[in-house]
Design a protein around this motif. Structure first.
Motif, PDB file in Angstrom:
ATOM      1  N   TRP A   1      39.725  47.819  34.180  1.00 21.46           N
ATOM      2  CA  TRP A   1      39.181  48.001  32.840  1.00 21.46           C
ATOM      3  C   TRP A   1      40.238  48.598  31.911  1.00 21.46           C
ATOM      4  O   TRP A   1      40.489  48.060  30.835  1.00 21.46           O
ATOM      5  N   VAL A   2      40.870  49.690  32.342  1.00 20.07           N
ATOM      6  CA  VAL A   2      41.887  50.349  31.509  1.00 20.07           C
ATOM      7  C   VAL A   2      43.067  49.414  31.273  1.00 20.07           C
ATOM      8  O   VAL A   2      43.490  49.197  30.129  1.00 20.07           O
ATOM      9  N   TYR A   3      43.611  48.845  32.324  1.00 24.04           N
ATOM     10  CA  TYR A   3      44.784  47.990  32.173  1.00 24.04           C
ATOM     11  C   TYR A   3      44.434  46.646  31.546  1.00 24.04           C
ATOM     12  O   TYR A   3      45.292  45.991  30.967  1.00 24.04           O
ATOM     13  N   GLY A   4      43.184  46.243  31.640  1.00 29.11           N
ATOM     14  CA  GLY A   4      42.729  45.052  30.911  1.00 29.11           C
ATOM     15  C   GLY A   4      42.763  45.297  29.408  1.00 29.11           C
ATOM     16  O   GLY A   4      43.170  44.418  28.637  1.00 29.11           O
ATOM     17  N   LEU A   5      42.345  46.486  28.992  1.00 28.12           N
ATOM     18  CA  LEU A   5      42.457  46.845  27.576  1.00 28.12           C
ATOM     19  C   LEU A   5      43.918  46.848  27.144  1.00 28.12           C
ATOM     20  O   LEU A   5      44.273  46.293  26.104  1.00 28.12           O
ATOM     21  N   PHE A   6      44.761  47.492  27.951  1.00 28.26           N
ATOM     22  CA  PHE A   6      46.200  47.511  27.642  1.00 28.26           C
ATOM     23  C   PHE A   6      46.738  46.084  27.527  1.00 28.26           C
ATOM     24  O   PHE A   6      47.487  45.771  26.609  1.00 28.26           O
ATOM     25  N   SER A   7      46.358  45.227  28.477  1.00 28.08           N
ATOM     26  CA  SER A   7      46.846  43.841  28.478  1.00 28.08           C
ATOM     27  C   SER A   7      46.449  43.108  27.215  1.00 28.08           C
ATOM     28  O   SER A   7      47.266  42.399  26.614  1.00 28.08           O
ATOM     29  N   ALA A   8      45.194  43.259  26.824  1.00 28.87           N
ATOM     30  CA  ALA A   8      44.723  42.575  25.612  1.00 28.87           C
ATOM     31  C   ALA A   8      45.473  43.075  24.387  1.00 28.87           C
ATOM     32  O   ALA A   8      45.905  42.282  23.541  1.00 28.87           O
TER      33      ALA A   8
ATOM     34  N   ILE B   1      48.451  44.493  24.287  1.00 32.17           N
ATOM     35  CA  ILE B   1      49.858  44.093  24.378  1.00 32.17           C
ATOM     36  C   ILE B   1      50.002  42.609  24.048  1.00 32.17           C
ATOM     37  O   ILE B   1      50.920  42.208  23.327  1.00 32.17           O
ATOM     38  N   TYR B   2      49.085  41.787  24.552  1.00 36.29           N
ATOM     39  CA  TYR B   2      49.163  40.353  24.268  1.00 36.29           C
ATOM     40  C   TYR B   2      48.993  40.078  22.777  1.00 36.29           C
ATOM     41  O   TYR B   2      49.713  39.277  22.195  1.00 36.29           O
ATOM     42  N   ARG B   3      48.028  40.756  22.168  1.00 37.12           N
ATOM     43  CA  ARG B   3      47.840  40.557  20.717  1.00 37.12           C
ATOM     44  C   ARG B   3      49.076  40.978  19.934  1.00 37.12           C
ATOM     45  O   ARG B   3      49.412  40.380  18.924  1.00 37.12           O
TER      46      ARG B   3
ATOM     47  N   HIS C   1      52.608  37.136  24.047  1.00 38.35           N
ATOM     48  CA  HIS C   1      53.146  36.612  25.302  1.00 38.35           C
ATOM     49  C   HIS C   1      52.637  37.470  26.455  1.00 38.35           C
ATOM     50  O   HIS C   1      52.613  38.696  26.342  1.00 38.35           O
ATOM     51  N   PRO C   2      52.245  36.891  27.577  1.00 42.14           N
ATOM     52  CA  PRO C   2      51.701  37.671  28.688  1.00 42.14           C
ATOM     53  C   PRO C   2      52.728  38.440  29.514  1.00 42.14           C
ATOM     54  O   PRO C   2      52.367  39.291  30.311  1.00 42.14           O
ATOM     55  N   PHE C   3      54.014  38.183  29.322  1.00 41.92           N
ATOM     56  CA  PHE C   3      55.056  38.759  30.173  1.00 41.92           C
ATOM     57  C   PHE C   3      55.062  40.288  30.168  1.00 41.92           C
ATOM     58  O   PHE C   3      55.141  40.922  31.220  1.00 41.92           O
ATOM     59  N   VAL C   4      55.008  40.894  29.004  1.00 39.01           N
ATOM     60  CA  VAL C   4      55.153  42.353  28.894  1.00 39.01           C
ATOM     61  C   VAL C   4      54.029  43.060  29.640  1.00 39.01           C
ATOM     62  O   VAL C   4      54.280  43.973  30.441  1.00 39.01           O
TER      63      VAL C   4
END
Length: 171
Positions: A131-138, A140-142, A146-149
């Motif tokens: 949940w936490v890293y999913g928020l971070f991922s979203a 960061i992607y926005r 790019h999904p790499f970072v």
């Protein structure tokens, strides 16, 4: 293994045309972005967990384990971020992907309950991390497009968490 299976699913989906071409190469400036996210993770997540909940700063004996874990988490998160946030990702893909991962843990426990039952005990923590890293991922992607970072940062975070907390078992 799960990362390799996820990569195979990614390869299968890439064969189908997507509305936008998928950029596989890391975007310019991504090394700095990865470093910034990893440092943020250390300050915002690792230090507070270590200070208030459990030992989360591993000793030197854990470093080799963390390096091995990073190889596995990299294959998983690189593939998973492309599947869930990359060009042509389906709505709800992140939730479905994480549910599949949790089901795979359940299957592993069913195959060897004596040695792997501890995975059942840590499911709530894994769900919280997703949940936490999913928020971070979203986020960061926005910001990067790019999904790499997020993939690299999440791989480091999960390798750290596994290496710092999982029991070391011999024999």
């Amino acid at each position: 293994m799960y990362g390799l299976i996820t990569a195979a699913c990614l390869a299968r989906t890439v064969r189908h045309p997507t509305p936008q071409p998928m950029r596989i190469a890391a975007p310019p400036g991504s090394a700095g972005a990865v470093l910034a996210v990893v440092l943020f993770d250390f300050v915002a997540v690792v230090r507070p967990i270590d200070a208030h909940f459990t030992a989360f700063l591993p000793g030197p004996a854990r470093v080799p384990l963390m390096r091995c874990m990073l190889a596995g988490t990299l294959s998983y998160f690189l593939s998973d971020e492309w599947l869930t946030h990359g060009a042509g990702a389906a709505r709800g893909a992140y939730a479905v992907s994480k549910a599949a991962f949790l089901l795979s843990l359940g299957a592993a426990v069913a195959l060897d309950p004596q040695r792997l039952f501890f995975l059942v005990i840590i499911v709530p923590v894994i769900v919280l991390f997703f949940w936490v890293y999913g928020l971070f991922s979203a986020w960061i992607y926005r910001r990067t497009g790019h999904p790499f970072v997020a993939a690299i940062a999440n791989a480091v975070a999960f390798a750290w968490a596994i290496g710092a907390t999982f029991p070391l078992i011999s024999g």
